[in-house]
Scaffold this active site. Structure first.
Site, PDB file in Angstrom:
ATOM      1  N   LYS A 152     -10.193   2.389  -2.184  1.00 52.68           N
ATOM      2  CA  LYS A 152     -10.345   1.837  -0.837  1.00 52.68           C
ATOM      3  C   LYS A 152     -11.665   2.280  -0.215  1.00 52.68           C
ATOM      4  CE  LYS A 152      -7.623   1.585   3.477  1.00 52.68           C
ATOM      5  NZ  LYS A 152      -6.323   1.969   4.069  1.00 52.68           N
ATOM      6  N   GLU A 186       0.826  -1.206   0.000  1.00 47.06           N
ATOM      7  CA  GLU A 186       0.000   0.000   0.000  1.00 47.06           C
ATOM      8  C   GLU A 186       0.865   1.263   0.000  1.00 47.06           C
ATOM      9  OE1 GLU A 186      -3.780   1.911   2.479  1.00 47.06           O
ATOM     10  OE2 GLU A 186      -2.385   0.577   3.508  1.00 47.06           O
ATOM     11  N   CYS A 198      -5.780  -2.797   2.472  1.00 48.64           N
ATOM     12  CA  CYS A 198      -5.474  -2.674   3.893  1.00 48.64           C
ATOM     13  C   CYS A 198      -6.685  -2.802   4.817  1.00 48.64           C
ATOM     14  CB  CYS A 198      -4.697  -1.389   4.155  1.00 48.64           C
ATOM     15  SG  CYS A 198      -3.784  -1.399   5.731  1.00 48.64           S
TER      16      CYS A 198
END
Length: 292
Positions: free
Chosen positions: A113, A40, A150
């Site tokens: 995300k 990331e 994540c």
């Protein structure tokens, strides 16, 4: 399908970080990798330890010179490449975005995300607008990739929706580690929970999971905390949660791992979780909480 991963310790030198990634991608491709996954926000330090409007200068547009670099890297090495970029969508509108490049250098797709944390040393809500593209696998020449990022990795709903849309693999570029004040026992619990929940996604969906984390210490520029020691521990698990590869928690690593995508079919025949789901009883999942 030979899959390469790169677990890297970043520095403030963005061109240097990018150059090292390019060299490692080339090395993995020479070992036969057809897919390479990066960690990331791999171009820079993890800037979310502080809230500073100046850090928005790190964001890049899609397309841009940055995406052109990764496009050329994918094309030159004949690989599908999963990247993680700080996207400038418009003035004042930014996302944490995974961009997937096809082996011919074209953009196969992107994922913004969805789950954005806001914890001490992880002030991501200051920087990132939650994604608005849903949970859609990205079709590539190596398969349909369920790319998440994540904090998404803690949510079984995200993994399930990717699986239900036909993902053949779950992929998590990651930046997670220990804050300096955590006890040794707490550090162990956190890392083991992180590994366990993602292996659970592999089992529950009958899919391989590829998780690539950054590694090494990065100081807190504000000095409020003692910084973050990113715990590495990147891993690849098969569709029963079995480890196919585990990286160390304290050093850089790169590897090519052969993943048998056909195995998922057999595992799902043994454990037909999708068949037995009680979809008629799951309406509560769309609620924040089920109050009395």
């Amino acid at each position: 399908m030979k899959t390469g991963i790169i677990q890297q310790h970043n520095t403030p030198d963005i061109p240097g970080n990018r150059r090292r990634l390019g060299e490692k991608i080339k090395a993995l491709a020479s070992e036969g990798a057809r897919l390479v996954v990066l960690q990331e926000l791999h171009d820079s330090l993890y800037f979310c330890q502080t809230e500073s409007v100046d850090n928005f200068d790190l964001a890049v547009e899609i397309p841009s010179a940055t995406t052109e670099f990764y496009s050329e890297t994918a094309r030159e090495n004949g690989i599908v490449l999963v990247t993680s970029l700080f996207e400038r969508r418009a003035a004042g509108l930014y996302h944490n975005t995974a961009v997937v490049f096809e082996s011919d250098g074209s953009i196969a797709g992107k994922y913004r995300k969805m789950h954005i944390p806001d914890d001490p040393a992880y002030y991501e809500k200051f920087y990132f607008t939650p994604g608005d593209m849903g949970f859609e696998p990205i079709a590539t020449s190596v398969g349909r990739l369920g790319v998440l990022v994540c904090w998404d990795q803690w949510y079984p709903e995200a993994a399930r929706l990717m699986a239900m849309r036909g993902a053949e693999m779950l992929i998590y570029p990651t930046a997670i580690g220990w804050e300096s004040s955590d006890s040794e026992d707490e550090k162990k619990r956190q890392r083991e929970a992180w590994v366990t929940v993602q292996r659970g996604h592999a089992v529950a969906n009958g899919l391989p999971v590829v998780t690539v984390n950054r590694v090494g210490f990065e100081p807190d520029p504000s000095g409020v905390t003692g910084g973050i020691s990113f715990w590495g521990s990147s891993f690849i698990a098969g569709p029963q949660g079995e480890f196919l590869y585990q990286a160390p928690d304290d050093s850089e690593a790169m590897a090519v791992v052969d993943i048998d995508l056909k195995r998922s079919e057999q595992v799902r025949r043994w454990w037909p979780f999708l068949r037995d789901r009680r979809t008629d009883s799951f309406s509560g999942l769309t609620r924040r909480y089920l109050d009395d």
